[in-house]
Design a protein around this motif. Sequence first.
Motif, mmCIF file in Angstrom:
data_model
loop_
_atom_site.group_PDB
_atom_site.id
_atom_site.type_symbol
_atom_site.label_atom_id
_atom_site.label_comp_id
_atom_site.label_asym_id
_atom_site.label_seq_id
_atom_site.Cartn_x
_atom_site.Cartn_y
_atom_site.Cartn_z
ATOM 1 N N GLN A 224 6.950 2.783 -9.426
ATOM 2 C CA GLN A 224 5.709 3.252 -9.025
ATOM 3 C C GLN A 224 5.532 4.519 -8.065
ATOM 4 O O GLN A 224 4.711 5.242 -8.169
ATOM 5 C CB GLN A 224 4.983 2.242 -8.081
ATOM 6 C CG GLN A 224 4.507 0.754 -8.837
ATOM 7 C CD GLN A 224 3.461 0.721 -9.645
ATOM 8 O OE1 GLN A 224 2.555 1.498 -9.487
ATOM 9 N NE2 GLN A 224 3.411 -0.106 -10.640
ATOM 10 N N LEU A 225 6.498 4.531 -7.318
ATOM 11 C CA LEU A 225 6.826 5.819 -6.468
ATOM 12 C C LEU A 225 7.008 6.997 -7.413
ATOM 13 O O LEU A 225 6.503 8.178 -6.987
ATOM 14 C CB LEU A 225 8.046 5.618 -5.343
ATOM 15 C CG LEU A 225 7.728 4.482 -4.317
ATOM 16 C CD1 LEU A 225 8.883 4.110 -3.510
ATOM 17 C CD2 LEU A 225 6.553 4.894 -3.343
ATOM 18 N N VAL A 226 7.860 6.774 -8.524
ATOM 19 C CA VAL A 226 8.025 8.029 -9.402
ATOM 20 C C VAL A 226 6.882 8.236 -10.069
ATOM 21 O O VAL A 226 6.502 9.488 -10.248
ATOM 22 C CB VAL A 226 9.166 7.735 -10.284
ATOM 23 C CG1 VAL A 226 9.171 8.661 -11.609
ATOM 24 C CG2 VAL A 226 10.397 7.342 -9.654
ATOM 25 N N GLN A 227 5.883 7.357 -10.412
ATOM 26 C CA GLN A 227 4.795 7.463 -11.128
ATOM 27 C C GLN A 227 3.789 8.268 -10.409
ATOM 28 O O GLN A 227 3.130 9.197 -10.724
ATOM 29 C CB GLN A 227 3.877 6.158 -11.539
ATOM 30 C CG GLN A 227 4.778 5.680 -12.645
ATOM 31 C CD GLN A 227 4.863 6.460 -13.992
ATOM 32 O OE1 GLN A 227 4.235 7.352 -14.170
ATOM 33 N NE2 GLN A 227 6.132 6.373 -14.364
ATOM 34 N N LEU A 228 3.920 7.832 -8.931
ATOM 35 C CA LEU A 228 3.054 8.757 -7.799
ATOM 36 C C LEU A 228 3.578 10.274 -7.874
ATOM 37 O O LEU A 228 2.594 11.115 -7.957
ATOM 38 C CB LEU A 228 3.512 8.130 -6.561
ATOM 39 C CG LEU A 228 2.597 8.952 -5.425
ATOM 40 C CD1 LEU A 228 1.205 8.444 -5.124
ATOM 41 C CD2 LEU A 228 3.198 8.696 -4.073
ATOM 42 N N ALA A 229 4.964 10.619 -7.943
ATOM 43 C CA ALA A 229 5.250 11.795 -8.048
ATOM 44 C C ALA A 229 4.904 12.677 -9.198
ATOM 45 O O ALA A 229 4.580 13.677 -9.273
ATOM 46 C CB ALA A 229 6.889 11.891 -7.732
ATOM 47 N N GLU B 208 1.019 -1.333 0.070
ATOM 48 C CA GLU B 208 0.034 0.115 0.146
ATOM 49 C C GLU B 208 0.792 1.138 -0.106
ATOM 50 O O GLU B 208 1.809 1.323 0.575
ATOM 51 C CB GLU B 208 -0.962 0.187 1.190
ATOM 52 C CG GLU B 208 -1.886 1.035 1.299
ATOM 53 C CD GLU B 208 -2.477 1.222 2.715
ATOM 54 O OE1 GLU B 208 -3.462 2.191 2.933
ATOM 55 O OE2 GLU B 208 -1.898 0.689 3.648
ATOM 56 N N ILE B 209 0.446 2.088 -1.057
ATOM 57 C CA ILE B 209 1.391 3.611 -0.869
ATOM 58 C C ILE B 209 0.527 4.646 -0.429
ATOM 59 O O ILE B 209 -0.582 4.851 -1.117
ATOM 60 C CB ILE B 209 1.928 3.811 -2.274
ATOM 61 C CG1 ILE B 209 2.828 2.726 -2.969
ATOM 62 C CG2 ILE B 209 2.804 5.075 -2.309
ATOM 63 C CD1 ILE B 209 3.322 2.589 -4.301
ATOM 64 N N ARG B 210 0.874 5.251 0.641
ATOM 65 C CA ARG B 210 0.259 6.634 0.671
ATOM 66 C C ARG B 210 1.107 7.368 1.821
ATOM 67 O O ARG B 210 2.096 7.072 1.912
ATOM 68 C CB ARG B 210 -0.930 6.025 1.879
ATOM 69 C CG ARG B 210 -0.734 5.083 2.922
ATOM 70 C CD ARG B 210 -1.672 4.963 4.070
ATOM 71 N NE ARG B 210 -1.284 4.144 5.294
ATOM 72 C CZ ARG B 210 -0.272 4.331 6.116
ATOM 73 N NH1 ARG B 210 0.164 5.810 6.257
ATOM 74 N NH2 ARG B 210 0.076 3.512 6.956
ATOM 75 N N GLN B 211 0.473 8.602 2.034
ATOM 76 C CA GLN B 211 1.515 9.727 2.916
ATOM 77 C C GLN B 211 1.449 8.905 4.249
ATOM 78 O O GLN B 211 0.721 8.302 4.545
ATOM 79 C CB GLN B 211 0.552 10.866 2.986
ATOM 80 C CG GLN B 211 1.265 11.916 1.956
ATOM 81 C CD GLN B 211 0.361 13.279 2.416
ATOM 82 O OE1 GLN B 211 0.158 13.609 3.399
ATOM 83 N NE2 GLN B 211 0.272 14.104 1.314
ATOM 84 N N ALA C 134 5.064 6.645 1.801
ATOM 85 C CA ALA C 134 5.630 5.363 1.827
ATOM 86 C C ALA C 134 4.758 4.188 1.609
ATOM 87 O O ALA C 134 3.771 4.269 1.215
ATOM 88 C CB ALA C 134 5.839 5.358 3.434
ATOM 89 N N ALA C 135 5.575 3.282 0.907
ATOM 90 C CA ALA C 135 5.133 1.981 0.704
ATOM 91 C C ALA C 135 5.101 0.958 1.777
ATOM 92 O O ALA C 135 6.047 0.839 2.450
ATOM 93 C CB ALA C 135 6.043 1.265 -0.503
ATOM 94 N N PHE C 136 4.133 0.229 2.108
ATOM 95 C CA PHE C 136 3.944 -0.542 3.335
ATOM 96 C C PHE C 136 3.662 -2.066 2.683
ATOM 97 O O PHE C 136 2.583 -2.285 2.073
ATOM 98 C CB PHE C 136 2.881 -0.221 4.096
ATOM 99 C CG PHE C 136 3.119 1.002 5.093
ATOM 100 C CD1 PHE C 136 3.923 1.178 6.075
ATOM 101 C CD2 PHE C 136 2.636 2.383 4.359
ATOM 102 C CE1 PHE C 136 4.428 2.595 6.714
ATOM 103 C CE2 PHE C 136 3.062 3.506 5.093
ATOM 104 C CZ PHE C 136 3.974 3.563 6.247
ATOM 105 N N ALA C 137 4.409 -2.933 3.166
ATOM 106 C CA ALA C 137 3.845 -4.287 2.821
ATOM 107 C C ALA C 137 2.985 -4.610 3.709
ATOM 108 O O ALA C 137 2.948 -4.580 4.997
ATOM 109 C CB ALA C 137 5.341 -5.217 3.157
#
Length: 180
Positions: free
Chosen positions: A115-120, A7-10, A51-54
């Motif tokens: 995926q984190l760059v795409q979020l940016a 899960e990716i979130r603030q 952050a990405a959380f497993a």
Amino acid sequence: VADLDVEIRQIEPGDRLIGLSLGDAQFTALKTFLQRYARIFHQQNLARTYAAFAVGERPKVVGYVTLDCGEIVSEDGRDLLDGLGIGYRYSQYPAIKIARLAVDERWRGRNLGSQLVQLALGTAKDVVCPAVGCRFVVVDAKRASIGFYEKCGFTSLDTPANLVRNEPVMFVDLYKIPAA
Ligand SMILES: CC(C)(COP(=O)(O)OP(=O)(O)OC[C@H]1O[C@@H](n2cnc3c(N)ncnc32)[C@H](O)[C@@H]1OP(=O)(O)O)[C@@H](O)C(=O)NCCC(=O)NCCS
């Protein structure tokens, strides 16, 4: 994230932001930032960290990206918007900056970094751009990550000073990517 139980979130106040394993000692500052400073930067409106959380009984942080406001300076007076044709030249161009990016070494190669760059890129294009003038996303790329950013669509700023920099500036022109 597709195919990953992540899960990716603030980041939020109760999150556990420890345990990121980044390997090489040159990345220790990226680990320390997440553990000690990311939350303070949030509170102070200095940067936002996603952050990405497993996913699991106890969610574990496996990567993150930190965004703040930046700019690209046209060091040699060249027009980065080649051909805008309005007879007006910026010497600085407004940008969103990827201030930090890291993926746990045990989670690399699974598309999480991109995926984190795409979020940016998505946040800059779809959230910032409609409200505030912002043309680029920029990053000071660690040399070992230049190939990664190229795969994510970034270009190195093509000036002699930049090309010899320890962490060269790379950028994406948001005008050229489609809105969500
Ligand atoms: C750079 C980093 C974030 C990449 O994360 P990752 O999750 O492994 O990257 P991805 O799996 O999303 O890779 C996306 C693509 O880039 C490629 N790639 C990844 N790292 C690369 C590198 N260092 N050089 C060249 N290509 C790379 C992958 O092979 C993949 O290509 P593909 O789409 O053809 O399969 C990660 O290696 C990391 O945290 N490094 C240490 C910290 C760091 O350098 N941060 C950047 C600071 S500016």
